[in-house]
Design an enzyme around this catalytic site. Structure first.
Site, PDB file in Angstrom:
ATOM      1  N   GLY A 146      -1.781   8.380   6.323  1.00  0.00           N
ATOM      2  CA  GLY A 146      -2.421   9.674   6.098  1.00  0.00           C
ATOM      3  C   GLY A 146      -3.793   9.715   6.743  1.00  0.00           C
ATOM      4  O   GLY A 146      -4.369   8.678   7.083  1.00  0.00           O
ATOM      5  N   ASP A 170      -6.609  -2.487   3.776  1.00  0.00           N
ATOM      6  CA  ASP A 170      -6.749  -1.890   5.117  1.00  0.00           C
ATOM      7  C   ASP A 170      -8.183  -2.094   5.599  1.00  0.00           C
ATOM      8  O   ASP A 170      -9.130  -1.627   4.960  1.00  0.00           O
ATOM      9  CB  ASP A 170      -6.426  -0.385   5.036  1.00  0.00           C
ATOM     10  CG  ASP A 170      -6.431   0.311   6.398  1.00  0.00           C
ATOM     11  OD1 ASP A 170      -6.718  -0.359   7.421  1.00  0.00           O
ATOM     12  OD2 ASP A 170      -6.156   1.525   6.437  1.00  0.00           O
ATOM     13  N   GLU A 219      -3.625  -4.278   6.693  1.00  0.00           N
ATOM     14  CA  GLU A 219      -3.513  -3.255   7.731  1.00  0.00           C
ATOM     15  C   GLU A 219      -4.672  -3.360   8.711  1.00  0.00           C
ATOM     16  O   GLU A 219      -5.837  -3.424   8.312  1.00  0.00           O
ATOM     17  CB  GLU A 219      -3.490  -1.877   7.042  1.00  0.00           C
ATOM     18  CG  GLU A 219      -3.200  -0.706   7.970  1.00  0.00           C
ATOM     19  CD  GLU A 219      -3.115   0.628   7.185  1.00  0.00           C
ATOM     20  OE1 GLU A 219      -2.898   0.595   5.957  1.00  0.00           O
ATOM     21  OE2 GLU A 219      -3.281   1.682   7.811  1.00  0.00           O
ATOM     22  N   ASP A 234      -1.892  -0.084  12.476  1.00  0.00           N
ATOM     23  CA  ASP A 234      -2.134   1.361  12.373  1.00  0.00           C
ATOM     24  C   ASP A 234      -2.718   1.811  13.720  1.00  0.00           C
ATOM     25  O   ASP A 234      -1.981   2.202  14.638  1.00  0.00           O
ATOM     26  CB  ASP A 234      -3.079   1.616  11.172  1.00  0.00           C
ATOM     27  CG  ASP A 234      -3.562   3.063  11.038  1.00  0.00           C
ATOM     28  OD1 ASP A 234      -3.334   3.871  11.938  1.00  0.00           O
ATOM     29  OD2 ASP A 234      -4.213   3.386  10.019  1.00  0.00           O
ATOM     30  N   LYS A 275      -9.388  -0.242   0.685  1.00  0.00           N
ATOM     31  CA  LYS A 275     -10.078  -0.452   1.946  1.00  0.00           C
ATOM     32  C   LYS A 275     -10.967  -1.687   1.815  1.00  0.00           C
ATOM     33  O   LYS A 275     -11.605  -1.890   0.776  1.00  0.00           O
ATOM     34  CB  LYS A 275     -10.947   0.775   2.264  1.00  0.00           C
ATOM     35  CG  LYS A 275     -10.132   2.036   2.546  1.00  0.00           C
ATOM     36  CD  LYS A 275      -9.388   1.933   3.867  1.00  0.00           C
ATOM     37  CE  LYS A 275      -8.785   3.265   4.266  1.00  0.00           C
ATOM     38  NZ  LYS A 275      -8.122   3.202   5.583  1.00  0.00           N
ATOM     39  N   LYS A 303       1.563   7.326  11.948  1.00  0.00           N
ATOM     40  CA  LYS A 303       0.827   8.557  11.672  1.00  0.00           C
ATOM     41  C   LYS A 303       1.223   9.574  12.732  1.00  0.00           C
ATOM     42  O   LYS A 303       1.126   9.299  13.932  1.00  0.00           O
ATOM     43  CB  LYS A 303      -0.689   8.314  11.710  1.00  0.00           C
ATOM     44  CG  LYS A 303      -1.196   7.522  10.519  1.00  0.00           C
ATOM     45  CD  LYS A 303      -2.686   7.333  10.560  1.00  0.00           C
ATOM     46  CE  LYS A 303      -3.162   6.546   9.351  1.00  0.00           C
ATOM     47  NZ  LYS A 303      -4.547   6.069   9.513  1.00  0.00           N
ATOM     48  N   LYS A 309      -3.318   0.805  -2.030  1.00  0.00           N
ATOM     49  CA  LYS A 309      -4.000   0.247  -0.855  1.00  0.00           C
ATOM     50  C   LYS A 309      -5.492   0.392  -1.083  1.00  0.00           C
ATOM     51  O   LYS A 309      -5.958   1.456  -1.500  1.00  0.00           O
ATOM     52  CB  LYS A 309      -3.546   1.021   0.382  1.00  0.00           C
ATOM     53  CG  LYS A 309      -4.479   0.994   1.583  1.00  0.00           C
ATOM     54  CD  LYS A 309      -3.769   1.582   2.805  1.00  0.00           C
ATOM     55  CE  LYS A 309      -4.685   2.417   3.668  1.00  0.00           C
ATOM     56  NZ  LYS A 309      -3.960   3.038   4.809  1.00  0.00           N
ATOM     57  N   SER A 314      -4.234   5.474  -1.055  1.00  0.00           N
ATOM     58  CA  SER A 314      -5.246   4.737  -0.326  1.00  0.00           C
ATOM     59  C   SER A 314      -6.575   4.990  -1.037  1.00  0.00           C
ATOM     60  O   SER A 314      -7.004   6.139  -1.156  1.00  0.00           O
ATOM     61  CB  SER A 314      -5.304   5.245   1.119  1.00  0.00           C
ATOM     62  OG  SER A 314      -6.366   4.640   1.815  1.00  0.00           O
TER      63      SER A 314
END
Ligand code: OSB
Ligand code: MG
Length: 372
Positions: A293, A191, A216, A241, A166, A265, A164, A138
């Site tokens: 994570g 995400d 996400e 998520d 952000k 998670k 991934k 990420s």
């Protein structure tokens, strides 16, 4: 196997990140984490509270978790005898929310039971379907697109199987266009950490041209119904998520068509018992899962590795090498990732790594001990 929660120690540790981590809700330079140590007959089990430093990912934060542990969680469990770690979540069931806090204690009890039984944690939870787990990374929001591309290149070259990035309004379509131009065929996802609303449907539809594995949590942290509407308008699969805190939420989200993939998670759902339940709901519905994570220390990371050995963890997760986060980790050996982008699952008891007690002591800034 039966055990008693004879004593509990809370360890508040602080460690700077190797590189800041930025999401749509802010930038983190240094982590404040609470480790929960649960003792029985001279054996310790360890868990990690995965809350952030501020209540921006969800309602939890480290200082709040500390208060809840001291005032409610510890008094509810101290001295209790349980038939198995699977019963521990029930002891704090009366508290609403705060699943990361309650989950840190719950996970410690699973590690304790595994160590008392002399078996690996992955075995106790019913995992073991994967001997190596598939790793993605990420990558946070960067100061510039060239910096982002350089970071992606480093991780792709290291062998990570999926990238991934952000996103947030103003750092989304054009950034992903630039990344795709540079890396046309990598497994790529984005995400948003709840940064958009249904007013952004047309905007988010532009992402459909980039062949993303998934997007996400685009909408609000507690908004399953709007995600169903957005998913109907998008070709890109939605992965939830923040929205999925229980197996019940997972079932509702799947039935409504709010997502096609779920990120599990451990802390967000309150520990191993609920994580297994979410996993099982997804398996029954044919929804693939992967392990998310929360910038964990070695303890939380090792728990994530054990969790990722359950059979339906079939997509690469956000569990990656210790050195991506820390100059020095609190476990030995550190978590390492192979050139194929995998982590080997060990056979040691409990979470499978040793604690670096001297280093742990040096990063501990607050402690509290309780005994029955
Ligand atoms: O949404 O998955 C998330 C980190 C902090 C808070 C939320 C998230 C994340 C990550 C990082 O994406 C995952 C990791 O590398 O630990
Ligand atoms: Mg996320």
């Amino acid at each position: 196997m039966e055990f008693q929660i004879e004593a509990i120690r809370l360890h508040w540790i602080e460690m700077p990140l190797v590189h800041f981590f930025e999401t749509s809700f802010g930038r983190t330079y240094s982590r404040k984490m609470i480790l929960v140590e649960v003792r029985c007959g001279g054996t310790s089990g360890w868990g990690e509270v995965t809350a952030g430093e501020h209540p921006y990912y969800n309602e939890e934060w480290t200082e709040g978790a500390w208060a809840l542990l001291n005032e409610y969680v510890v008094p509810s469990v101290l001295g209790k005898r349980v038939g198995a770690a699977a019963e521990v979540a029930g002891l704090t069931e009366g508290m609403k929310g705060h699943r990361m806090t309650r989950g840190g204690l719950e996970a410690a009890c699973w590690d304790l039971e595994a160590r008392l039984a002399g078996v690996p944690l992955w075995q106790l939870i019913g995992g073991g379907a994967h001997k190596e787990i598939a790793c993605g990374v990420s990558i946070g929001i960067q100061d510039s697109v060239p910096q982002l591309i350089e970071k992606i290149r480093r991780e792709v070259d290291a062998g990570y199987q999926r990238i991934k990035i952000k996103i947030k309004p103003g750092w989304d379509i054009e950034v992903i266009r630039a990344v795709r131009r540079e890396f046309p065929s990598i497994l790529l996802m984005a995400d948003a950490n709840s940064a958009y609303t249904l007013n952004d449907i047309e905007h988010l539809r532009q992402l459909d041209e980039f062949n993303l594995m998934m997007m996400e949590q685009p909408l609000a942290h507690d908004e399953i119904i709007d995600h169903a509407q957005l998913q109907r308008a998008l070709a890109t699969p939605i992965c939830l998520d923040e929205c999925i805190r229980t197996a019940h939420h997972a079932r509702q989200a799947i039935e409504l068509g709010a997502c096609r993939i779920i990120n599990i998670k451990l802390g967000r759902v309150g520990g191993f018992a609920e994580a297994k339940a979410v996993h099982d709901v997804c398996t029954a519905a044919g929804i693939p899962v992967w392990c998310g994570g929360m910038l964990e220390s070695g303890i939380g990371r090792a728990h994530n590795i054990a969790l990722s050995t359950l059979p339906n963890f079939i997509l690469p997760g956000d569990v990656s090498a210790s050195r991506r986060y820390w100059k020095r980790d609190i476990i030995e050996p550190w978590v390492e990732v192979s050139p194929r982008g995998t982590i080997a699952v060990g056979d040691g008891p409990g979470f499978g790594y040793n604690l670096d007690h001297d280093f742990l002591k040096s990063v501990t800034v607050r402690g509290e001990s309780f005994s029955a």
